[in-house]
Scaffold this motif. Sequence first.
Motif, PDB file in Angstrom:
ATOM      1  N   ARG A 187       0.833  -1.204   0.000  1.00 16.00           N
ATOM      2  CA  ARG A 187       0.000   0.000   0.000  1.00 16.00           C
ATOM      3  C   ARG A 187       0.869   1.255   0.000  1.00 16.00           C
ATOM      4  O   ARG A 187       0.627   2.208  -0.747  1.00 16.00           O
ATOM      5  CB  ARG A 187      -0.917  -0.009   1.223  1.00 16.00           C
ATOM      6  CG  ARG A 187      -2.185   0.774   1.037  1.00 16.00           C
ATOM      7  CD  ARG A 187      -3.178   0.652   2.201  1.00 16.00           C
ATOM      8  NE  ARG A 187      -2.982  -0.411   3.145  1.00 16.00           N
ATOM      9  CZ  ARG A 187      -2.453  -0.262   4.380  1.00 16.00           C
ATOM     10  NH1 ARG A 187      -2.061   0.927   4.785  1.00 16.00           N
ATOM     11  NH2 ARG A 187      -2.336  -1.286   5.183  1.00 16.00           N
ATOM     12  N   GLU A 188       1.897   1.252   0.824  1.00 13.64           N
ATOM     13  CA  GLU A 188       2.762   2.426   0.912  1.00 13.64           C
ATOM     14  C   GLU A 188       3.546   2.620  -0.393  1.00 13.64           C
ATOM     15  O   GLU A 188       3.762   3.749  -0.833  1.00 13.64           O
ATOM     16  CB  GLU A 188       3.722   2.270   2.096  1.00 13.64           C
ATOM     17  CG  GLU A 188       4.019   3.588   2.771  1.00 13.64           C
ATOM     18  CD  GLU A 188       4.633   3.390   4.147  1.00 13.64           C
ATOM     19  OE1 GLU A 188       3.883   3.013   5.076  1.00 13.64           O
ATOM     20  OE2 GLU A 188       5.846   3.598   4.293  1.00 13.64           O
ATOM     21  N   GLU A 190       2.522   1.788  -3.382  1.00 14.16           N
ATOM     22  CA  GLU A 190       1.552   2.299  -4.342  1.00 14.16           C
ATOM     23  C   GLU A 190       1.323   3.798  -4.109  1.00 14.16           C
ATOM     24  O   GLU A 190       1.321   4.596  -5.039  1.00 14.16           O
ATOM     25  CB  GLU A 190       0.230   1.515  -4.196  1.00 14.16           C
ATOM     26  CG  GLU A 190      -0.948   2.056  -4.981  1.00 14.16           C
ATOM     27  CD  GLU A 190      -0.747   1.939  -6.491  1.00 14.16           C
ATOM     28  OE1 GLU A 190      -0.245   0.888  -6.923  1.00 14.16           O
ATOM     29  OE2 GLU A 190      -1.101   2.893  -7.214  1.00 14.16           O
ATOM     30  N   LYS A 191       1.185   4.151  -2.841  1.00 13.78           N
ATOM     31  CA  LYS A 191       0.868   5.524  -2.477  1.00 13.78           C
ATOM     32  C   LYS A 191       2.006   6.499  -2.813  1.00 13.78           C
ATOM     33  O   LYS A 191       1.777   7.559  -3.373  1.00 13.78           O
ATOM     34  CB  LYS A 191       0.573   5.587  -0.974  1.00 13.78           C
ATOM     35  CG  LYS A 191       0.130   6.950  -0.484  1.00 13.78           C
ATOM     36  CD  LYS A 191      -0.122   6.878   1.013  1.00 13.78           C
ATOM     37  CE  LYS A 191      -0.112   8.254   1.641  1.00 13.78           C
ATOM     38  NZ  LYS A 191      -1.196   9.108   1.183  1.00 13.78           N
ATOM     39  N   SER A 194       3.673   4.905  -6.730  1.00 15.65           N
ATOM     40  CA  SER A 194       2.764   4.338  -7.740  1.00 15.65           C
ATOM     41  C   SER A 194       3.230   2.951  -8.169  1.00 15.65           C
ATOM     42  O   SER A 194       3.139   2.595  -9.339  1.00 15.65           O
ATOM     43  CB  SER A 194       2.677   5.251  -8.971  1.00 15.65           C
ATOM     44  OG  SER A 194       2.399   6.560  -8.554  1.00 15.65           O
ATOM     45  N   TRP A 544      -2.920  11.042   6.689  1.00 14.94           N
ATOM     46  CA  TRP A 544      -2.563   9.694   6.233  1.00 14.94           C
ATOM     47  C   TRP A 544      -3.247   8.662   7.110  1.00 14.94           C
ATOM     48  O   TRP A 544      -3.790   7.684   6.619  1.00 14.94           O
ATOM     49  CB  TRP A 544      -1.049   9.645   6.208  1.00 14.94           C
ATOM     50  CG  TRP A 544      -0.279   8.358   6.142  1.00 14.94           C
ATOM     51  CD1 TRP A 544       0.653   7.960   7.053  1.00 14.94           C
ATOM     52  CD2 TRP A 544      -0.292   7.359   5.131  1.00 14.94           C
ATOM     53  NE1 TRP A 544       1.195   6.777   6.665  1.00 14.94           N
ATOM     54  CE2 TRP A 544       0.645   6.380   5.493  1.00 14.94           C
ATOM     55  CE3 TRP A 544      -1.011   7.197   3.950  1.00 14.94           C
ATOM     56  CZ2 TRP A 544       0.889   5.253   4.729  1.00 14.94           C
ATOM     57  CZ3 TRP A 544      -0.768   6.059   3.185  1.00 14.94           C
ATOM     58  CH2 TRP A 544       0.170   5.103   3.578  1.00 14.94           C
ATOM     59  N   GLY A 588      -7.149  10.700   4.524  1.00 15.78           N
ATOM     60  CA  GLY A 588      -7.118  10.832   3.074  1.00 15.78           C
ATOM     61  C   GLY A 588      -7.335  12.245   2.578  1.00 15.78           C
ATOM     62  O   GLY A 588      -7.131  12.528   1.405  1.00 15.78           O
TER      63      GLY A 588
END
Length: 608
Positions: A187-188, A190-191, A194, A544, A588
């Motif tokens: 997840r991190e 991706e965040k 990317s 976050w 978010g």
Amino acid sequence: MFSKVLIANRGEIAVRIARALQELSIASVAVYSELDRDAVHVKRADEAYNIGDGPASENYLKIEKILDVAKRAGAEAVHPGYGFLAENAPFAQACEDSGLVFIGPPASAIEAMGSKTRARELMQAAGVPIVPGTTEPVATVEDALRIAGEEIGFPVAVKAAGGGGGKGFRVALSADELPGAFEGSSREGEKFFSDATVYLERYLHDPRHVEVQVLADRHGNVIHLGERDCSIQRRHQKVIEESPAPEWIVDEAMRERIGKIGVDAAKAVDYVGAGTIEGLFSAREGAEPEYFFLEMNTRVQVEHCVTEMTTGIDIVKEGIRAAAGEQLSYAQSDVHLRGHAIECRINAEDASKNFAPAPGRIGAYREPTGPGVRVDSGVQAGGEVSPMYDPMIAKLIVWDADRKQATERMLRALDEYEIEGLKTLIPFHRALLSTEQWARGETCRDLLEDKSWLKTLAFDAPVAAPADDEYERTVEQAYAVEVSGKRFDVRVVGPPFAGAGAAAASNGAASAAAPRAAKRSQRKSSGGGAGGDLLISPLQGNMWKVLVKQGDSVDEGQLLCIIEAMKMENEITAHKAGVIAELPIVEGEPIQAGAPIATITAAAESDA
Ligand code: MV4
């Protein structure tokens, strides 16, 4: 050699590069955001151009605009410094495509080292030892469980392939922790990058971070300048670095081994310029010490200065020479380490409040000097430290004959350093360098997480703010004038201009006075939290994680939420104990500096 170079950066590193350029008789071109119109790096350069519309955090990332300015100013090369566009392969390529020399490695080297799995594969092929684990991405949790169980063994480290510097780094001590670690890392990744791809490594217990500086030219010469030990880190951010590593940790044979690893790694990607191979040094009781490649930073690093002090080699100048096609000025046999150097990062942060950013306006400012002391800074008296940019405002570097004396010299220099108006890590550095753990050369991991120890570093009452009237006697004032976006400095002699908006531009060129500071009342938020029940955000970023809810009882110092800003996670803790009466934050969503985070009322009050 070049005759003019654009510096695509700000702060201390932009100043450092401008100095190197001047010594090489190269003209320097600065770029700046609106917020930085009066910054030190702007004045230090020979010319400066405003690239500042839109969000301040994005100005120094505007590739088109920066290339445009370089063309307009007649620069032949671009120096990216660190951060911002430094390890951006498309930027390096765009420079070359538009006929500008990128001062750094070829885009292909940046790209190869940018993917951590690709880098591990390349290094393995080049005979460079990597931390045991996978060189291929691990696609699913099931694969991860099998590989960790059968091939690596627990504990394992899960890392993001696009990551680096600890982003996307998770540890699974046993199989039941692996799904969570896998998800979290992915997840991190991706965040922030990317790229949700992850890989696995054997988790090493309490390793040291030991890295090696390399220099390479376009003629195939590659040398190393010895190691740096950067084991003192807080949430994967280095805070103190030294060179060499303590002598009882890295001996001459190990130094040679690490140096060779650095040179082999650089050669494997046809490196050019200044670069750093980061590695983990693991010395378990009774076992032979091991050194493993972790990642390569394809740029000049914050901590390059300690190596400059022990080798006498100007790393920034060598990088510029190499980019211009010259040979390195030194062969490996010319490199001799002498004495010991330590660097403390002077961040506008409050260690006692979980290292919360503490932006604000600097009041009086005096840097330490004397034997063996170097300060690389990007600030001045009266300057504003913006929450929009990195909180590192200066680096204090000392050199002495050995580690013990260098430590004593650093403590002396920290004592001499005067920064009024905002909170910095100076008290933290003073305390840490005075510990037995530091003297013994430990990684100090427990200490850096020790809430009660950090609390002892709390600042007395509000830090001294600049006095309002002290700064208004200036009779010669400097103004910045922009003509078609290009900056010019003009001096106006006379009584202080009292018109609205004048304060920001004046800079007390003749007198010792700093610019007229903002009114005391406007400076109140510099500590990161307002008085009373209300807790406000010390910085702008993205919410976050929110770890509490309305109605919760919290202890003073308890973690409430994490704000992501400039790729950093900033932990926000309760400024007092009580009950959360209001919590106007949403995971978010963006949050502004000064926006409310929570209202915490005394427990008794809300019970009533
Ligand atoms: C590790 C590790 C243990 N095992 N990898 C990666 C990014 C860097 N900032 C810290 N990283 C680590 N990677 C494996 N396989 C432990 C760390 C680590 C660390 C390493 C050296 C010095 C201080 C550290 C603090 C936290 C984590």
